[in-house]
Scaffold this motif. Structure first.
Motif, PDB file in Angstrom:
ATOM      1  N   GLY A 120       0.781  -1.223   0.000  1.00 47.50           N
ATOM      2  CA  GLY A 120       0.000   0.000   0.000  1.00 47.50           C
ATOM      3  C   GLY A 120       0.819   1.283   0.000  1.00 47.50           C
ATOM      4  O   GLY A 120       0.263   2.370   0.162  1.00 47.50           O
ATOM      5  N   LYS A 121       2.138   1.179  -0.175  1.00 47.76           N
ATOM      6  CA  LYS A 121       3.002   2.357  -0.196  1.00 47.76           C
ATOM      7  C   LYS A 121       3.800   2.350  -1.495  1.00 47.76           C
ATOM      8  O   LYS A 121       4.009   1.302  -2.102  1.00 47.76           O
ATOM      9  N   LEU A 122       4.251   3.537  -1.902  1.00 50.30           N
ATOM     10  CA  LEU A 122       5.064   3.666  -3.106  1.00 50.30           C
ATOM     11  C   LEU A 122       6.525   3.855  -2.704  1.00 50.30           C
ATOM     12  O   LEU A 122       6.907   4.895  -2.165  1.00 50.30           O
ATOM     13  N   TRP A 123       7.340   2.837  -2.974  1.00 49.38           N
ATOM     14  CA  TRP A 123       8.755   2.821  -2.604  1.00 49.38           C
ATOM     15  C   TRP A 123       9.608   3.157  -3.817  1.00 49.38           C
ATOM     16  O   TRP A 123       9.293   2.751  -4.934  1.00 49.38           O
ATOM     17  N   LEU A 124      10.727   3.855  -3.586  1.00 46.90           N
ATOM     18  CA  LEU A 124      11.611   4.237  -4.683  1.00 46.90           C
ATOM     19  C   LEU A 124      12.511   3.074  -5.063  1.00 46.90           C
ATOM     20  O   LEU A 124      13.119   2.432  -4.213  1.00 46.90           O
ATOM     21  N   SER A 125      12.599   2.838  -6.364  1.00 47.52           N
ATOM     22  CA  SER A 125      13.480   1.799  -6.872  1.00 47.52           C
ATOM     23  C   SER A 125      14.212   2.349  -8.097  1.00 47.52           C
ATOM     24  O   SER A 125      13.927   3.448  -8.559  1.00 47.52           O
ATOM     25  N   THR A 126      15.131   1.572  -8.595  1.00 46.73           N
ATOM     26  CA  THR A 126      15.800   1.912  -9.853  1.00 46.73           C
ATOM     27  C   THR A 126      15.433   0.863 -10.894  1.00 46.73           C
ATOM     28  O   THR A 126      16.274   0.399 -11.644  1.00 46.73           O
ATOM     29  N   ASP A 127      14.155   0.531 -10.938  1.00 45.63           N
ATOM     30  CA  ASP A 127      13.660  -0.468 -11.880  1.00 45.63           C
ATOM     31  C   ASP A 127      13.196   0.138 -13.201  1.00 45.63           C
ATOM     32  O   ASP A 127      12.752  -0.579 -14.080  1.00 45.63           O
ATOM     33  N   GLY A 128      13.272   1.464 -13.314  1.00 40.61           N
ATOM     34  CA  GLY A 128      12.890   2.096 -14.572  1.00 40.61           C
ATOM     35  C   GLY A 128      13.973   1.856 -15.611  1.00 40.61           C
ATOM     36  O   GLY A 128      15.111   1.540 -15.282  1.00 40.61           O
ATOM     37  N   TYR A 129      13.624   1.986 -16.877  1.00 43.73           N
ATOM     38  CA  TYR A 129      14.595   1.684 -17.927  1.00 43.73           C
ATOM     39  C   TYR A 129      14.279   2.488 -19.176  1.00 43.73           C
ATOM     40  O   TYR A 129      13.206   3.049 -19.334  1.00 43.73           O
ATOM     41  N   LYS A 130      15.238   2.531 -20.088  1.00 44.04           N
ATOM     42  CA  LYS A 130      15.037   3.073 -21.430  1.00 44.04           C
ATOM     43  C   LYS A 130      15.405   1.966 -22.405  1.00 44.04           C
ATOM     44  O   LYS A 130      16.535   1.484 -22.406  1.00 44.04           O
ATOM     45  N   ASP A 131      14.445   1.561 -23.215  1.00 45.95           N
ATOM     46  CA  ASP A 131      14.676   0.503 -24.181  1.00 45.95           C
ATOM     47  C   ASP A 131      15.585   1.032 -25.296  1.00 45.95           C
ATOM     48  O   ASP A 131      15.207   1.974 -26.006  1.00 45.95           O
ATOM     49  N   PRO A 132      16.783   0.460 -25.463  1.00 47.94           N
ATOM     50  CA  PRO A 132      17.718   0.978 -26.466  1.00 47.94           C
ATOM     51  C   PRO A 132      17.228   0.820 -27.903  1.00 47.94           C
ATOM     52  O   PRO A 132      17.631   1.571 -28.781  1.00 47.94           O
ATOM     53  N   GLN A 133      16.351  -0.123 -28.138  1.00 45.86           N
ATOM     54  CA  GLN A 133      15.874  -0.344 -29.512  1.00 45.86           C
ATOM     55  C   GLN A 133      14.701   0.558 -29.867  1.00 45.86           C
ATOM     56  O   GLN A 133      14.637   1.112 -30.952  1.00 45.86           O
ATOM     57  N   THR A 134      13.751   0.716 -28.925  1.00 47.03           N
ATOM     58  CA  THR A 134      12.563   1.514 -29.234  1.00 47.03           C
ATOM     59  C   THR A 134      12.644   2.928 -28.679  1.00 47.03           C
ATOM     60  O   THR A 134      11.915   3.813 -29.120  1.00 47.03           O
ATOM     61  N   GLY A 135      13.506   3.127 -27.674  1.00 44.32           N
ATOM     62  CA  GLY A 135      13.590   4.431 -27.021  1.00 44.32           C
ATOM     63  C   GLY A 135      12.509   4.646 -25.986  1.00 44.32           C
ATOM     64  O   GLY A 135      12.430   5.701 -25.360  1.00 44.32           O
ATOM     65  N   ASP A 136      11.626   3.644 -25.791  1.00 40.70           N
ATOM     66  CA  ASP A 136      10.571   3.760 -24.781  1.00 40.70           C
ATOM     67  C   ASP A 136      11.193   3.867 -23.394  1.00 40.70           C
ATOM     68  O   ASP A 136      12.161   3.170 -23.075  1.00 40.70           O
ATOM     69  N   ILE A 137      10.618   4.735 -22.576  1.00 43.24           N
ATOM     70  CA  ILE A 137      11.142   4.954 -21.229  1.00 43.24           C
ATOM     71  C   ILE A 137      10.071   4.613 -20.212  1.00 43.24           C
ATOM     72  O   ILE A 137       8.934   5.069 -20.312  1.00 43.24           O
ATOM     73  N   ASP A 138      10.424   3.807 -19.241  1.00 40.93           N
ATOM     74  CA  ASP A 138       9.542   3.437 -18.143  1.00 40.93           C
ATOM     75  C   ASP A 138      10.204   3.963 -16.871  1.00 40.93           C
ATOM     76  O   ASP A 138      11.149   3.364 -16.362  1.00 40.93           O
ATOM     77  N   ARG A 139       9.745   5.119 -16.400  1.00 40.09           N
ATOM     78  CA  ARG A 139      10.362   5.746 -15.229  1.00 40.09           C
ATOM     79  C   ARG A 139       9.403   6.766 -14.655  1.00 40.09           C
ATOM     80  O   ARG A 139       8.412   7.122 -15.277  1.00 40.09           O
ATOM     81  N   ASN A 140       9.710   7.270 -13.463  1.00 39.05           N
ATOM     82  CA  ASN A 140       8.994   8.394 -12.889  1.00 39.05           C
ATOM     83  C   ASN A 140       9.840   9.634 -13.115  1.00 39.05           C
ATOM     84  O   ASN A 140      10.992   9.701 -12.690  1.00 39.05           O
ATOM     85  N   ILE A 141       9.283  10.617 -13.801  1.00 36.07           N
ATOM     86  CA  ILE A 141       9.949  11.896 -13.994  1.00 36.07           C
ATOM     87  C   ILE A 141       9.820  12.676 -12.678  1.00 36.07           C
ATOM     88  O   ILE A 141       8.767  12.710 -12.064  1.00 36.07           O
ATOM     89  N   MET A 142      10.926  13.272 -12.234  1.00 35.64           N
ATOM     90  CA  MET A 142      10.949  13.971 -10.962  1.00 35.64           C
ATOM     91  C   MET A 142      11.000  15.478 -11.136  1.00 35.64           C
ATOM     92  O   MET A 142      11.652  15.982 -12.045  1.00 35.64           O
ATOM     93  N   GLU A 143      10.304  16.187 -10.274  1.00 31.73           N
ATOM     94  CA  GLU A 143      10.414  17.632 -10.183  1.00 31.73           C
ATOM     95  C   GLU A 143      11.312  17.942  -8.992  1.00 31.73           C
ATOM     96  O   GLU A 143      11.246  17.255  -7.972  1.00 31.73           O
ATOM     97  N   PHE A 144      12.111  18.975  -9.140  1.00 33.31           N
ATOM     98  CA  PHE A 144      13.007  19.421  -8.083  1.00 33.31           C
ATOM     99  C   PHE A 144      12.485  20.759  -7.594  1.00 33.31           C
ATOM    100  O   PHE A 144      12.454  21.729  -8.347  1.00 33.31           O
ATOM    101  N   ILE A 145      12.050  20.830  -6.339  1.00 30.60           N
ATOM    102  CA  ILE A 145      11.506  22.050  -5.782  1.00 30.60           C
ATOM    103  C   ILE A 145      12.448  22.504  -4.680  1.00 30.60           C
ATOM    104  O   ILE A 145      12.743  21.747  -3.749  1.00 30.60           O
ATOM    105  N   ARG A 146      12.928  23.748  -4.773  1.00 28.00           N
ATOM    106  CA  ARG A 146      13.861  24.249  -3.753  1.00 28.00           C
ATOM    107  C   ARG A 146      13.240  24.175  -2.365  1.00 28.00           C
ATOM    108  O   ARG A 146      12.100  24.550  -2.163  1.00 28.00           O
ATOM    109  N   ALA A 147      14.024  23.679  -1.417  1.00 24.59           N
ATOM    110  CA  ALA A 147      13.540  23.559  -0.037  1.00 24.59           C
ATOM    111  C   ALA A 147      13.670  24.899   0.678  1.00 24.59           C
ATOM    112  O   ALA A 147      14.490  25.718   0.336  1.00 24.59           O
TER     113      ALA A 147
END
Length: 147
Positions: A120-147
């Motif tokens: 029931g929680k969303l944990w950070l992983s490095t399971d995203g990828y970019k397919d070298p043949q198709t260029g498809d990207i499976d990832r979470n795009i992040m926003e950086f907000i100054r603290a």
């Protein structure tokens, strides 16, 4: 970079934070109503990538993002920390009339940040990828907000 930010997936008002799991702080998406935890990007002295330092944790000196052998991101000492790379970087300025919408893929080697649901929680992983043949990207795009 070297500044302090909150990281949030695009189109979300929730920021990254940490929670104990199996005697380690793992990085996760904060629950609704939580502020999240600020992160500092420390340039790698070798000039290649960044160390990501969470500015609070449950364990002294265990504040650096580290990817385990299964891709999950937890907090450890700097000597064990993983190096991360930012594909594009701009800062979202919430006070500006026309804020910069920053889009960045954060990765370690060729694996991108991705939030995965477990217990029931969303944990950070490095399971995203970019397919070298198709260029498809499976990832979470992040926003950086100054603290």
């Amino acid at each position: 970079m070297g500044n302090t930010f909150y990281l949030t997936p695009t189109h979300s008002n929730r920021r990254l934070t940490y929670e104990v799991y199996s005697n380690w702080d793992y990085v996760k998406l904060a629950s609704e109503g939580q502020n999240g935890t600020s992160i500092t990007f420390e340039p790698d002295p070798s000039g290649d990538g960044y160390f990501l330092k969470m500015n609070a944790s449950n364990y002294a000196n265990h504040v650096y993002f580290t990817t385990d052998s299964k891709g999950w991101v937890y907090l450890d000492k700097k000597e064990n920390a993983s190096r991360y790379y930012v594909d594009r970087f701009a800062v979202k300025n919430e006070a500006a009339a026309t804020p910069i919408q920053d889009i960045a893929g954060v990765r370690t080697n060729n694996m991108f940040f991705k939030l995965l649901e477990r217990q029931g929680k969303l944990w950070l992983s490095t399971d995203g990828y970019k397919d070298p043949q198709t260029g498809d990207i499976d990832r979470n795009i992040m926003e950086f907000i100054r603290a």
